[in-house]
Each structure stands twice: as structure tokens, then as C-alpha cells.
Motif scaffolding. Sequence first.
Motif, PDB file in Angstrom:
ATOM      1  N   ALA A 145      -1.694 -16.239   7.052  1.00 46.48           N
ATOM      2  CA  ALA A 145      -2.943 -16.664   6.927  1.00 46.48           C
ATOM      3  C   ALA A 145      -3.758 -17.353   7.908  1.00 46.48           C
ATOM      4  N   SER A 146      -2.999 -18.246   8.815  1.00 46.93           N
ATOM      5  CA  SER A 146      -3.504 -18.927   9.785  1.00 46.93           C
ATOM      6  C   SER A 146      -3.649 -18.209  11.117  1.00 46.93           C
ATOM      7  N   PHE A 147      -2.657 -17.164  11.379  1.00 47.96           N
ATOM      8  CA  PHE A 147      -2.558 -16.031  12.383  1.00 47.96           C
ATOM      9  C   PHE A 147      -4.253 -15.157  12.089  1.00 47.96           C
ATOM     10  N   LEU A 148      -4.433 -14.512  10.832  1.00 47.59           N
ATOM     11  CA  LEU A 148      -5.407 -13.831  10.447  1.00 47.59           C
ATOM     12  C   LEU A 148      -6.629 -14.796  10.398  1.00 47.59           C
ATOM     13  N   SER A 149      -6.655 -16.019  10.260  1.00 46.04           N
ATOM     14  CA  SER A 149      -7.757 -16.689  10.329  1.00 46.04           C
ATOM     15  C   SER A 149      -8.349 -16.939  11.765  1.00 46.04           C
ATOM     16  N   TRP A 150      -7.611 -16.904  12.714  1.00 44.57           N
ATOM     17  CA  TRP A 150      -8.010 -17.060  14.134  1.00 44.57           C
ATOM     18  C   TRP A 150      -9.040 -15.760  14.322  1.00 44.57           C
ATOM     19  N   PHE A 151      -8.511 -14.540  14.067  1.00 47.63           N
ATOM     20  CA  PHE A 151      -9.119 -13.266  14.119  1.00 47.63           C
ATOM     21  C   PHE A 151     -10.483 -13.122  13.471  1.00 47.63           C
ATOM     22  N   TRP A 152     -10.350 -13.794  11.998  1.00 46.88           N
ATOM     23  CA  TRP A 152     -11.284 -13.825  11.191  1.00 46.88           C
ATOM     24  C   TRP A 152     -12.684 -14.761  11.832  1.00 46.88           C
ATOM     25  N   THR A 153     -12.312 -15.798  12.431  1.00 44.01           N
ATOM     26  CA  THR A 153     -13.374 -16.550  12.850  1.00 44.01           C
ATOM     27  C   THR A 153     -13.834 -15.863  14.163  1.00 44.01           C
ATOM     28  N   LEU A 154     -13.093 -15.406  15.135  1.00 46.80           N
ATOM     29  CA  LEU A 154     -13.567 -14.764  16.219  1.00 46.80           C
ATOM     30  C   LEU A 154     -14.704 -13.511  15.632  1.00 46.80           C
ATOM     31  N   GLY A 155     -14.302 -12.897  14.808  1.00 43.49           N
ATOM     32  CA  GLY A 155     -15.020 -11.567  14.258  1.00 43.49           C
ATOM     33  C   GLY A 155     -16.498 -11.961  13.711  1.00 43.49           C
ATOM     34  N   VAL A 156     -16.219 -13.132  13.011  1.00 43.80           N
ATOM     35  CA  VAL A 156     -17.568 -13.676  12.169  1.00 43.80           C
ATOM     36  C   VAL A 156     -18.505 -13.997  13.344  1.00 43.80           C
ATOM     37  N   TYR A 157     -17.860 -14.918  14.278  1.00 47.32           N
ATOM     38  CA  TYR A 157     -18.770 -15.249  15.363  1.00 47.32           C
ATOM     39  C   TYR A 157     -19.295 -14.147  16.071  1.00 47.32           C
ATOM     40  N   GLU A 158     -18.710 -13.099  16.470  1.00 49.53           N
ATOM     41  CA  GLU A 158     -19.118 -11.820  17.320  1.00 49.53           C
ATOM     42  C   GLU A 158     -20.440 -11.180  16.293  1.00 49.53           C
ATOM     43  N   ILE A 159     -20.154 -11.176  14.896  1.00 47.87           N
ATOM     44  CA  ILE A 159     -21.182 -10.554  14.033  1.00 47.87           C
ATOM     45  C   ILE A 159     -22.291 -11.334  14.235  1.00 47.87           C
ATOM     46  N   ILE A 160     -22.488 -12.522  13.737  1.00 48.99           N
ATOM     47  CA  ILE A 160     -23.466 -13.651  13.997  1.00 48.99           C
ATOM     48  C   ILE A 160     -24.266 -13.333  15.226  1.00 48.99           C
ATOM     49  N   ARG A 161     -23.408 -13.443  16.413  1.00 50.58           N
ATOM     50  CA  ARG A 161     -24.085 -13.561  17.605  1.00 50.58           C
ATOM     51  C   ARG A 161     -24.558 -12.273  17.751  1.00 50.58           C
ATOM     52  N   THR A 162     -24.220 -11.000  17.273  1.00 52.91           N
ATOM     53  CA  THR A 162     -24.838  -9.755  17.572  1.00 52.91           C
ATOM     54  C   THR A 162     -26.248  -9.823  16.708  1.00 52.91           C
ATOM     55  N   ILE A 163     -26.132 -10.259  15.492  1.00 54.20           N
ATOM     56  CA  ILE A 163     -27.357 -10.324  14.789  1.00 54.20           C
ATOM     57  C   ILE A 163     -28.246 -11.210  15.158  1.00 54.20           C
ATOM     58  N   THR A 164     -27.977 -12.297  15.522  1.00 53.38           N
ATOM     59  CA  THR A 164     -29.019 -13.242  16.261  1.00 53.38           C
ATOM     60  C   THR A 164     -29.630 -12.779  17.625  1.00 53.38           C
ATOM     61  N   GLN A 165     -28.903 -12.226  18.296  1.00 56.16           N
ATOM     62  CA  GLN A 165     -29.421 -11.526  19.820  1.00 56.16           C
ATOM     63  C   GLN A 165     -30.276 -10.470  19.293  1.00 56.16           C
ATOM     64  N   ALA A 166     -30.153  -9.535  18.147  1.00 53.48           N
ATOM     65  CA  ALA A 166     -31.181  -8.490  17.826  1.00 53.48           C
ATOM     66  C   ALA A 166     -32.131  -8.871  16.573  1.00 53.48           C
ATOM     67  N   GLN A 167     -32.404  -9.991  16.581  1.00 56.72           N
ATOM     68  CA  GLN A 167     -33.269 -10.716  15.737  1.00 56.72           C
ATOM     69  C   GLN A 167     -34.599  -9.841  15.008  1.00 56.72           C
ATOM     70  N   ASP A 168     -34.838  -9.011  16.289  1.00 55.84           N
ATOM     71  CA  ASP A 168     -36.416  -8.241  16.264  1.00 55.84           C
ATOM     72  C   ASP A 168     -35.997  -6.935  15.311  1.00 55.84           C
ATOM     73  N   CYS A 169     -34.506  -6.637  15.041  1.00 58.01           N
ATOM     74  CA  CYS A 169     -34.274  -5.379  14.233  1.00 58.01           C
ATOM     75  C   CYS A 169     -33.988  -5.782  12.850  1.00 58.01           C
ATOM     76  N   PHE A 170     -34.290  -7.077  12.451  1.00 59.98           N
ATOM     77  CA  PHE A 170     -33.895  -7.441  11.113  1.00 59.98           C
ATOM     78  C   PHE A 170     -35.110  -8.035  10.435  1.00 59.98           C
ATOM     79  N   SER A 171     -35.279  -8.126   9.111  1.00 60.75           N
ATOM     80  CA  SER A 171     -36.431  -8.557   8.332  1.00 60.75           C
ATOM     81  C   SER A 171     -36.416  -9.985   8.441  1.00 60.75           C
ATOM     82  N   ILE A 172     -37.459 -10.742   8.155  1.00 61.17           N
ATOM     83  CA  ILE A 172     -37.881 -11.929   8.184  1.00 61.17           C
ATOM     84  C   ILE A 172     -36.975 -12.726   7.033  1.00 61.17           C
ATOM     85  N   GLN A 173     -36.855 -12.144   6.179  1.00 58.28           N
ATOM     86  CA  GLN A 173     -36.128 -12.493   5.009  1.00 58.28           C
ATOM     87  C   GLN A 173     -34.503 -12.683   5.317  1.00 58.28           C
TER      88      GLN A 173
END
Length: 98
Positions: free
Chosen positions: A62-90
Motif C-alpha cells: 500500500a505504501s509503495f502504490l501510494s507513492w505512484f498514486w500521488t504522482l499520478g493524481v498530481y500529473e492528472i490535475i496539472r494537465t487539466i489545470t494547464q488545459a483549463q480552456d478545454c473544460f467547462s466552467i462547471q
Amino acid sequence: MEKRCLIAPTEEEIFEREPLLKFSFFLSERNNWINSTGIEILSNLDKGFSDLKINSEYIGKASFLSWFWTLGVYEIIRTITQAQDCFSIQFHCCPIKI
């Protein structure tokens, strides 16, 4: 959370099920991986702390996977944040600054 099988789904059903597909197949697949990894982490923690016993093998997984999970979530959020114009206001009701 398991998804029910869709037989010959319409495009609308596909996008309702996985809305990130409208933006990126790659990002949608990463999101699916993050979700399944989160479930696996919780399962390992449940096994690691069951019946008043501690099983370090499952806790370590669980500890090992948590590290990769955290990095993965960060990258998804970063990608979506950088492409804000592609997503709705909601979608960006609570913007995250990275």
C-alpha cells in the motif's frame, strides 16, 4: 467502483461513463489506472490491519502504490489545470493552482 458492461454503447454513453475521453484518451486511461490503484491501496490496507494483526507485506504494498498514486493524481490535475480552456466552467468550480 466497478462499471457495468455497456453493449454497443452510444457516443453519449461512452462520454458519460468516461468524460475525460473527450479531452484525451491517454488522460482518461491514466485516470482509470489511478482509480483502480486507489482501490488496490485500500484493499491492501484492509488486509494489512485486519483481525488485530498487522501484516507488513500488505502495508508495504500500500505504501509503495501510494507513492505512484500521488504522482499520478498530481500529473492528472496539472494537465487539466494547464488545459483549463478545454473544460467547462462547471468543471473548474474550484480551481487548483499548481
